[in-house]
Every structure is written in C-alpha cells, then in structure tokens.
Design an enzyme around this catalytic site. Structure first.
Site, PDB file in Angstrom:
ATOM      1  CD  GLU A  23     -18.882  63.511  65.011  1.00 15.15           C
ATOM      2  OE1 GLU A  23     -17.788  63.180  65.230  1.00 15.15           O
ATOM      3  OE2 GLU A  23     -19.861  62.806  64.996  1.00 15.15           O
TER       4      GLU A  23
ATOM      5  CD1 TRP B  34     -19.739  60.660  68.466  1.00 15.93           C
ATOM      6  CD2 TRP B  34     -19.069  58.769  69.376  1.00 15.93           C
ATOM      7  NE1 TRP B  34     -20.617  59.641  68.094  1.00 15.93           N
ATOM      8  CE2 TRP B  34     -20.235  58.466  68.378  1.00 15.93           C
ATOM      9  CE3 TRP B  34     -18.131  57.798  70.107  1.00 15.93           C
ATOM     10  CZ2 TRP B  34     -20.386  57.150  68.485  1.00 15.93           C
ATOM     11  CZ3 TRP B  34     -18.734  56.446  69.930  1.00 15.93           C
ATOM     12  CH2 TRP B  34     -19.769  56.289  69.135  1.00 15.93           C
TER      13      TRP B  34
ATOM     14  CD1 TRP C 231      -5.712  39.944  64.720  1.00 15.38           C
ATOM     15  CD2 TRP C 231      -6.874  40.812  63.135  1.00 15.38           C
ATOM     16  NE1 TRP C 231      -6.615  40.739  65.311  1.00 15.38           N
ATOM     17  CE2 TRP C 231      -7.365  41.105  64.229  1.00 15.38           C
ATOM     18  CE3 TRP C 231      -7.653  41.044  62.027  1.00 15.38           C
ATOM     19  CZ2 TRP C 231      -8.444  42.030  64.637  1.00 15.38           C
ATOM     20  CZ3 TRP C 231      -8.848  41.931  62.098  1.00 15.38           C
ATOM     21  CH2 TRP C 231      -9.108  42.501  63.228  1.00 15.38           C
TER      22      TRP C 231
ATOM     23  CG  ASN D   3     -14.619  60.935  61.580  1.00 14.39           C
ATOM     24  OD1 ASN D   3     -13.879  60.388  62.403  1.00 14.39           O
ATOM     25  ND2 ASN D   3     -15.844  60.764  61.772  1.00 14.39           N
TER      26      ASN D   3
ATOM     27  CD1 TRP E   4      -7.817  45.226  66.603  1.00 14.26           C
ATOM     28  CD2 TRP E   4      -7.293  47.194  67.331  1.00 14.26           C
ATOM     29  NE1 TRP E   4      -7.936  45.036  67.816  1.00 14.26           N
ATOM     30  CE2 TRP E   4      -7.520  46.376  68.240  1.00 14.26           C
ATOM     31  CE3 TRP E   4      -6.802  48.302  67.487  1.00 14.26           C
ATOM     32  CZ2 TRP E   4      -7.240  46.504  69.708  1.00 14.26           C
ATOM     33  CZ3 TRP E   4      -6.437  48.638  68.864  1.00 14.26           C
ATOM     34  CH2 TRP E   4      -6.602  47.563  69.942  1.00 14.26           C
TER      35      TRP E   4
ATOM     36  CD1 TRP F 174      -7.051  53.594  64.358  1.00 12.98           C
ATOM     37  CD2 TRP F 174      -7.414  51.648  63.067  1.00 12.98           C
ATOM     38  NE1 TRP F 174      -6.645  53.707  62.987  1.00 12.98           N
ATOM     39  CE2 TRP F 174      -6.664  52.628  62.371  1.00 12.98           C
ATOM     40  CE3 TRP F 174      -7.650  50.531  62.474  1.00 12.98           C
ATOM     41  CZ2 TRP F 174      -6.389  52.086  60.980  1.00 12.98           C
ATOM     42  CZ3 TRP F 174      -7.429  50.088  61.200  1.00 12.98           C
ATOM     43  CH2 TRP F 174      -6.486  50.916  60.554  1.00 12.98           C
TER      44      TRP F 174
END
Length: 506
Positions: free
Chosen positions: A301, A304, A332, A370, A388, A411
């Site tokens: 993590e 990341w 969208w 998360n 988004w 996102w």
C-alpha cells in the site's frame, strides 16, 4: 556504513543563515530539508505559512469548518514545541516556529529577506500548483541572491528513481512494485539525524516574532475534529503507529472490512508529514522480511502511494484528464436527473446502504475506508454514469487525508480511465460488496440508524424485503430511507455500452 546514507554524506560549504519552509512535513525529526539546512548553515530558522492561495478557495466553497485546516493548526503546536526542545538540548533558548498567514510566495520571500538568509530549504511537492508556487518563490529569491533548495522527503522513491530497463516510467503497478522492492536498500529507510545538528537552530529575533494565529483569524471555525478524537501532530502519529504495529500482521485479513479495526489510520499523518514515510516503510519492510503477510500487503500500500506520485510527476495531465486519453471522450450523464443523482450520492441518499453509509461516514468524519472509496467511486461512475472528476472534487473537499496524486489515482482506477485501472467491463455490484465486506451490517447500522433493526440478510438490499419485514424494522422505503435511485443491472448495461463506444472509436 555511516548513519547518513551515501547520497546524504556530501559536505556543503557552510552558510551564515538559512530558513526551513515547512509544508506537508509537520515534524521536527527525520526531516530532509531541516537536516540539510542544519548541516549547511550556522543559524537556521523554521517557518510555516497558512497559504491564502490554498485557504481562500476553501472559504469560497463554504468549507470554513475544514478539519484539515484544524488538523494542521493543531499539529503546529507540537512542531513548535519539538523545535524549541531541540534548541534547548543544545543550549539555545527562544527557538520557535515562525507562523505566517498570507500568500506563501510573498511571505517566504519577505521572511528570507528579513532574516538575511542565503538559502531557503524545503521538501519536494510535485503537485502542479505546488511546482508553480515553488518556481515563483525561486525566482523572487534569486533576485536577492537567495537560493531555494528542495529535497525528497514525502516518498521513498520519487520522480525518475524507479524506471524500467528501457528508462521509461512504469504505468503498471506490479512491475513497478517489483522494481521498487529490488531497488530498496536499508539506507533508503534510514532517518535523517536532525538531532545531531540541531545546535544550528537559532532563536527567533524579537522584531519578527509573532503569536500563532487562531483559526478564527484565518477565517475558519472549529470542526468536530476533537469530538472525533482524531490524534494530531507527531505525538498523534506516534500513538497511532504504536497501536497499529501489533495489528500489522493481521492487515491482509482485516483491511477490507469497514466495521473491523484493520487499517493503520495513519493516512492523514502521511498526508501532512506528521510522521515519516521512512519510519513506516522501515517497520513494514522489517516485518515483511520476517515473513509477515500482513506487513507485506501494507508495504505494498505504501508502494502504491509512491506509484501514484511518480505518475503525477511524469503525467501531470492526469490532474484534470484521463491517463488514457481515449477515455476523455466518454459521454457522461448530464442534465436534471444527473444532478439529482449526484446530490443523492453526495448526501448518502442513493438507496444502496453500503454506498450511503460510506458517504455519510465521509460527511461526518472526513474519513472513508479504502474498500468503500472503491465502492462509492464505482457506483458514481458506473451505476450513475457521472464524470469521475466530480467525485474526485467531492473527495478533495471532504477527505481529511486528501492527496492529489492518490485521490486522482484512486478515482481513475475506479473509473477505468487510469493507469493499471480496474478493467472497464468489471463493475462493482454494491450489494455483493456489502454482503461480502459488511456481512452483519455493522458498518451500515452505525451510519444508517433507520435500517438498524433490519436482519443481517435484508440490510444490504432493503427493497428486496417483504413489506411485513420492513414494517417490523420501522423502515419506510421512500420515507425514512430512500428507494434505490437506479437499478444496478440496468446501469451496468448502460456503462458497458458507454465504454464500448469509446473503445470502438479508438
């Protein structure tokens, strides 16, 4: 090997005076910029600026009770105390943190000239607005012969430190993580020994000493930060780390369940640098090396986090555009219904309990688990078909730990527009996610008390319950709890068509 790793052992020519500019690194230990300044100058002062270029837009958006501003404000007191203690340890009374409120570019230039320093030291910040700010500061300082030196501090590896064999930045996480781990040597995790050089800390001149501004003088007001008992400053980070270390071994088994105490809850401290990333990575790396699967997953993590920061560095266009350019053409949803759906999502009124509980957790606490960030992001983009970027901005306004690189990466992952993203045809079912990760509905009941009396098997999809079961639990769909604003199966088909149209054109 000396305590300072090879890339920190150069002996710079001593300066008479330097200023350390604290930003997203609110601690006095293991601090790269502070360390380099202390080793480079005979006298060192430290400053923090409540930057109006950051704060004024928050006030304009109605965020006067911003927990992040209060967190920073509360974290400056222990930073001030730590600097004063370092000074006293070396016989220096009067060492304080200089705190200003204004436009950072002008305030740092003014302070540097008032203190007659030869250099300003700060740590890197690769967000586009921060890079622009630093370029302006560098230009202003240069007019007066003052240098701006910046250092890596917020991540383990940054910018071009982890590249492929071809010298290119990675865009897929797994090979990046493998290269990251291969490159990792113990000295990358060593702390900067600030304490050894703290004799250079200088008392604040009386002529420029000021009191710490109040929240009210900044234009802000108290939030519920203290009622939530969110630990602040480096003492708060230390307490959270001590609490997490015994639980780290279980992280791989507990991290996905929002009703379980699985995470470290250190993300806001990483965001504002009240703890050192090197400390956290060192603890995780040691335990992973000893065979702890939980530690190995938690270390991933942290990797990341580095990954998304290097993505932002190499591809600054992601701040506003899809990493995969073809997805900028996605159509969208717009119009009245889309606006109603977006408002329902923001306010936790979608009719899907796990989504609504997560959004209410965010509104009430500034925190979101998360796993739930992925669920609600998938729901907004793939069930509601809403851009988004609107969800990203909502998180940016409300997350205590908001970090542009990580928020954008998360996102775009959920929207399938980013690097190494969730495949566009893989769409989270919010009910399945609920039954899997909150099976007893404990998390849902905490944030949706209207559903508290529903049995476990019905709480994830109340619309499937018989009227008699709803009545027994005191639930009125469309009354004290909304009916679903979309049908997931139908929304899924619309999303598949939306993405397929882009793939066909590209």
């Amino acid at each position: 090997m000396s305590h300072a790793p090879p890339h920190r052992t150069h002996e710079p020519a001593p300066l008479d005076a330097a200023l350390v500019w604290f930003r997203r690194d609110l601690r006095a230990h293991d601090h790269a910029a502070l360390y380099h300044a202390l080793r480079s100058a005979r006298r060192v002062w430290c400053a923090f600026v409540f930057d109006r270029d950051i704060l004024d837009p928050l006030l304009e958006r109605g965020l006067a009770a911003d927990r992040r501003v209060e967190f920073i404000h509360a974290s400056l007191a222990p930073l001030d105390e730590a600097l004063a203690a370092l000074g006293r340890d070396h016989g220096r009374e009067g060492v304080r943190l200089l705190v200003r409120h204004g436009h950072a570019v002008a305030e740092i230039d003014r302070l540097a000239r008032e203190l007659h320093v030869q250099a300003v030291y700060a740590n890197h910040d690769d967000e586009p607005a921060a890079l622009q700010r630093d370029a302006q500061v560098r230009g202003l300082l240069a007019r007066h012969g003052i240098a701006l030196h910046t250092s890596k501090d917020h991540v383990i590896f940054e910018r071009k430190e982890v590249l492929s064999a071809a010298g290119a930045p990675y865009s897929v996480f797994t090979p990046y993580r493998n290269a990251w781990l291969k490159k990792l040597e113990p000295f990358f995790l060593e702390a900067y020994p600030v304490e050894k050089h703290a004799a250079a800390l200088a008392p604040v001149p009386e002529a420029i000493a000021t009191q710490m501004p109040t929240l009210e003088s900044l234009g802000f007001r108290r939030s519920n930060l203290h009622e939530l008992k969110i630990p602040v400053g480096w003492p708060g980070a230390c307490a959270l780390l001590e609490d997490f270390l015994p639980r780290m071994a279980e992280y791989d088994r507990t991290r996905d369940f929002p009703a379980v105490k699985g995470p470290s809850y250190l993300s806001v401290h990483l965001r504002f640098g009240t703890c050192s990333i090197r400390t956290l990575a060192r603890e995780a790396h040691a335990r992973a090396g000893a065979g702890s699967e939980g530690a190995r997953v938690w270390l991933s993590e942290l990797v990341w986090r580095d990954f998304y920061h290097q993505i932002l560095h190499h591809h600054p266009r992601v701040a506003g555009h899809a990493f995969k350019p073809e997805y900028d053409a996605l159509h969208w949803e717009h119009g009245k219904h889309a606006e109603q759906h977006f408002a329902a999502w923001c306010e936790g009124r979608s009719g899907y309990p796990l989504v609504d509980a997560a959004m209410r957790q965010l509104a009430q606490t500034g925190y979101m688990h998360n796993r739930l960030r992925m669920v609600v992001a998938s729901f907004l983009t793939k069930d509601l078909g809403i851009d988004w970027r609107r969800g990203e901005q909502h998180f940016a306004d409300h997350l205590n730990d908001f970090d542009l690189a990580a928020n954008n990466g998360g996102w775009q992952w959920a929207a399938s527009t980013g690097c190494d993203a969730q495949p566009w045809f893989r769409i989270f079912n919010p009910v399945t996610q609920s039954r899997r990760f909150d099976p007893q509905g404990r998390f849902i009941r905490r944030y949706l008390p209207a559903l508290a009396k529903l049995p476990d098997e019905l709480i994830h999809a109340p619309w499937e319950a018989r009227p008699v079961d709803l009545a027994a639990a005191g639930v009125e769909l469309g009354g004290n709890y909304p009916a679903p604003i979309v049908r997931h199966a139908e929304a899924r088909e619309r999303t598949l068509a939306r993405y397929a149209a882009v793939k066909k054109r590209s």
